[in-house]
Scaffold this motif. Structure first.
Motif, PDB file in Angstrom:
ATOM      1  N   UNK A  77       0.813  -1.225   0.000  1.00 43.93           N
ATOM      2  CA  UNK A  77       0.000   0.000   0.000  1.00 43.93           C
ATOM      3  C   UNK A  77       0.846   1.274   0.000  1.00 43.93           C
ATOM      4  N   UNK A  78       1.904   1.297   0.803  1.00 40.53           N
ATOM      5  CA  UNK A  78       2.661   2.548   0.967  1.00 40.53           C
ATOM      6  C   UNK A  78       3.661   2.804  -0.166  1.00 40.53           C
ATOM      7  N   UNK A  79       3.858   1.844  -1.049  1.00 38.60           N
ATOM      8  CA  UNK A  79       4.862   2.020  -2.121  1.00 38.60           C
ATOM      9  C   UNK A  79       4.432   3.053  -3.165  1.00 38.60           C
ATOM     10  N   UNK A  80       3.140   3.306  -3.232  1.00 38.95           N
ATOM     11  CA  UNK A  80       2.611   4.358  -4.123  1.00 38.95           C
ATOM     12  C   UNK A  80       1.410   4.940  -3.392  1.00 38.95           C
ATOM     13  N   UNK A  81       1.652   6.045  -2.702  1.00 36.85           N
ATOM     14  CA  UNK A  81       0.629   6.497  -1.755  1.00 36.85           C
ATOM     15  C   UNK A  81       0.717   7.989  -1.476  1.00 36.85           C
ATOM     16  N   UNK A  82      -0.369   8.489  -0.920  1.00 34.83           N
ATOM     17  CA  UNK A  82      -0.399   9.850  -0.360  1.00 34.83           C
ATOM     18  C   UNK A  82      -0.911   9.674   1.066  1.00 34.83           C
ATOM     19  N   UNK A  83      -0.021   9.773   2.033  1.00 33.44           N
ATOM     20  CA  UNK A  83      -0.338   9.396   3.419  1.00 33.44           C
ATOM     21  C   UNK A  83      -1.250  10.431   4.094  1.00 33.44           C
ATOM     22  N   UNK A  84      -0.940  11.712   3.925  1.00 35.63           N
ATOM     23  CA  UNK A  84      -1.797  12.754   4.497  1.00 35.63           C
ATOM     24  C   UNK A  84      -2.803  13.169   3.434  1.00 35.63           C
TER      25      UNK A  84
ATOM     26  N   UNK B 206      -9.336  -4.861 -25.138  1.00 32.91           N
ATOM     27  CA  UNK B 206      -8.910  -5.253 -23.790  1.00 32.91           C
ATOM     28  C   UNK B 206      -8.423  -4.011 -23.047  1.00 32.91           C
ATOM     29  N   UNK B 207      -8.985  -3.787 -21.868  1.00 36.44           N
ATOM     30  CA  UNK B 207      -8.527  -2.698 -20.995  1.00 36.44           C
ATOM     31  C   UNK B 207      -7.774  -3.332 -19.826  1.00 36.44           C
ATOM     32  N   UNK B 208      -6.681  -2.697 -19.393  1.00 39.88           N
ATOM     33  CA  UNK B 208      -5.938  -3.245 -18.257  1.00 39.88           C
ATOM     34  C   UNK B 208      -5.265  -2.121 -17.485  1.00 39.88           C
ATOM     35  N   UNK B 209      -5.218  -2.282 -16.170  1.00 39.84           N
ATOM     36  CA  UNK B 209      -4.610  -1.238 -15.337  1.00 39.84           C
ATOM     37  C   UNK B 209      -3.901  -1.843 -14.138  1.00 39.84           C
ATOM     38  N   UNK B 210      -2.920  -1.082 -13.650  1.00 42.78           N
ATOM     39  CA  UNK B 210      -2.213  -1.444 -12.418  1.00 42.78           C
ATOM     40  C   UNK B 210      -1.817  -0.152 -11.716  1.00 42.78           C
ATOM     41  N   UNK B 211      -1.908  -0.132 -10.404  1.00 36.72           N
ATOM     42  CA  UNK B 211      -1.443   1.053  -9.693  1.00 36.72           C
ATOM     43  C   UNK B 211      -1.546   0.941  -8.194  1.00 36.72           C
ATOM     44  N   UNK B 212      -1.597   2.117  -7.582  1.00 35.07           N
ATOM     45  CA  UNK B 212      -1.558   2.228  -6.127  1.00 35.07           C
ATOM     46  C   UNK B 212      -2.568   1.312  -5.457  1.00 35.07           C
ATOM     47  N   UNK B 213      -2.118   0.724  -4.368  1.00 39.69           N
ATOM     48  CA  UNK B 213      -2.962  -0.219  -3.600  1.00 39.69           C
ATOM     49  C   UNK B 213      -2.161  -1.386  -3.015  1.00 39.69           C
ATOM     50  N   UNK B 214      -1.450  -2.149  -3.831  1.00 43.22           N
ATOM     51  CA  UNK B 214      -1.584  -2.206  -5.273  1.00 43.22           C
ATOM     52  C   UNK B 214      -2.968  -2.726  -5.638  1.00 43.22           C
ATOM     53  N   UNK B 215      -3.529  -2.199  -6.719  1.00 48.48           N
ATOM     54  CA  UNK B 215      -4.728  -2.776  -7.298  1.00 48.48           C
ATOM     55  C   UNK B 215      -4.489  -2.905  -8.798  1.00 48.48           C
ATOM     56  N   UNK B 216      -5.121  -3.904  -9.383  1.00 52.95           N
ATOM     57  CA  UNK B 216      -5.007  -4.059 -10.833  1.00 52.95           C
ATOM     58  C   UNK B 216      -6.242  -4.777 -11.355  1.00 52.95           C
ATOM     59  N   UNK B 217      -6.440  -4.669 -12.668  1.00 43.93           N
ATOM     60  CA  UNK B 217      -7.643  -5.279 -13.224  1.00 43.93           C
ATOM     61  C   UNK B 217      -7.645  -5.242 -14.739  1.00 43.93           C
ATOM     62  N   UNK B 218      -8.595  -5.988 -15.313  1.00 39.70           N
ATOM     63  CA  UNK B 218      -8.753  -5.969 -16.770  1.00 39.70           C
ATOM     64  C   UNK B 218     -10.233  -6.084 -17.122  1.00 39.70           C
ATOM     65  N   UNK B 219     -10.555  -5.663 -18.325  1.00 39.67           N
ATOM     66  CA  UNK B 219     -11.910  -5.818 -18.860  1.00 39.67           C
ATOM     67  C   UNK B 219     -11.780  -6.320 -20.293  1.00 39.67           C
ATOM     68  N   UNK B 220     -12.547  -7.347 -20.621  1.00 40.24           N
ATOM     69  CA  UNK B 220     -12.521  -7.927 -21.969  1.00 40.24           C
ATOM     70  C   UNK B 220     -13.844  -7.546 -22.629  1.00 40.24           C
TER      71      UNK B 220
END
Ligand code: UT7
Length: 336
Positions: free
Chosen positions: A193-200, A319-333
């Motif tokens: 979670x903290x590797x890509x984050x805005x803490x405040x 195909x849509x795909x994403x990855x980012x802060x969370x980490x969270x990721x996903x795709x849509x076909x």
């Protein structure tokens, strides 16, 4: 049982273009570094005092999507709004869109999944439509990053990457279950979670009264933090996995992809995925060069642009795909 299809798309970016050379005037960076590491040439930033916000940009994108879907705004049954840069800490921008579009008292849901926000958003919308509960859902991804970035050399590893903008889609009931969104696939790994984050200004760190008392300009926790190389390494793995997962679920193969629209995180990430799946240049849509990384807005902006440029046609496998802060990721076909 129904499917949902994307019946209308729209995007909006502020007029103000900020080039890499513009950034080099306020921090120690340069066009060569930014282009070589990220592919970005320029991005858009909201002008201070213009009154533009995450919500106002989202509304403009939504108005285009509604018009192109050929529906009346009062046909919208539900709003999903994905952002990491809301106008207010609370309430979220979903209700502001309900107000500003002048909609009836339809439900409004805010999604907090950063770069994967739009995929999470259409996944939620898709389930409502599949179940028969709703016929038309407005999904918006919008970000106003520029007001929250550290525009000094201290913040250059993050600040040169992000841009402002919004994209929107109308998801509409489709009776042919072989068309539209075939499946969506969502994942998270909070361990990072903290590797890509805005803490405040989260409530987890400190009491607000202490923050006001400290008023410390050296406090970096008000700026986004990214462990760039670590995020990059995870991104290329998760992008590949979640695209494959989506294809396999539908008995499809990489050769079946007509257009991949990846979250615009870094051109090098998109190129890595393109190579891994053996896709030609015209099978991947990238526009990070012009807009930077617009987080939850990046996929709907890119998809709208691709559609406007006739890169998406009926029958295509998108195909849509994403990855980012969370980490969270996903795709849509999607069968267009
Ligand atoms: O959308 C959410 C998901 N996000 C991502 O997937 C992003 C993933 N990560 C990345 O895209 C890349 O890691 C970055 C573009 C953020 C950074 O590229 P990098 O090749 O990983 O560079 P680095 O962070 O390892 O930095 C290399 C050098 C450092 O200097 P030293 O220590 O080698 O002397 C940095 O201080 O580049 C320096 N640097 C810069 N130099 C000029 C960092 N930012 C800049 C800058 N301009 N803007």
């Amino acid at each position: 049982m129904y499917n949902s299809k994307i019946s209308g798309l729209g995007f909006y970016v502020p007029d103000n273009v900020v080039t890499n050379n513009d950034l080099s005037k306020v921090m120690d960076t340069n066009d060569d570094w930014i282009q070589e590491r990220t592919g970005i040439k320029e991005r858009r930033h909201v002008v201070k005092g213009s009154g533009e916000t995450t919500t106002t940009m989202g509304v403009k994108a939504a108005q285009k999507a509604i018009e192109r879907a050929g529906i009346d705004k009062n046909d919208i049954d539900f709003i999903v709004f994905a952002t990491l840069s809301p106008d207010y800490y609370f309430p979220g921008p979903g209700v502001l869109v309900q107000r500003d579009l002048g909609l009836d008292t339809v439900g409004a849901l805010d999604v907090r999944n950063q770069c994967s926000g739009f995929i999470y958003g259409i996944s939620v919308a898709d389930q409502y439509i599949k179940s028969g509960m709703y016929s038309n859902v407005l999904v918006i991804g919008s970000e106003l990053h520029s007001h929250g970035l550290d525009m000094t050399t201290r913040g250059r590893g993050v600040s040169v990457i992000f841009g402002d903008g919004a994209g929107a889609a109308i998801l509409t009931r489709e009776t042919d279950v072989n068309k539209g969104i075939l499946s969506t696939h969502l994942h998270s790994e909070g361990q990072h979670a903290e590797e890509l984050s805005l803490i405040a200004p989260g409530m987890g760190k400190r009491w607000v009264t202490d923050i006001l008392q400290d008023n410390d300009p050296a406090d970096e926790s008000y700026f986004p933090y990214m462990n760039g190389q670590f995020v990059f390494k995870n991104a290329v793995v998760r992008f590949s996995e979640v695209i494959m997962e989506g294809l396999q679920k539908n008995g499809l193969h990489p050769t079946d992809i007509d257009l991949l629209v990846p979250h615009q995180a870094n051109l090098r990430i998109s190129q890595f995925i393109q190579k891994k799946f053996g896709l030609a240049d015209d099978q991947v849509y990238n526009n990070i060069m012009s807009y930077g990384n617009t987080t939850a807005a990046s996929i709907p902006i890119a998809l709208t642009e691709a559609w406007e440029n006739n890169r998406v046609n009926p029958g295509d496998l998108v195909v849509l795909a994403a990855f980012g802060s969370g980490f969270t990721w996903g795709s849509a076909i999607i069968r267009w």
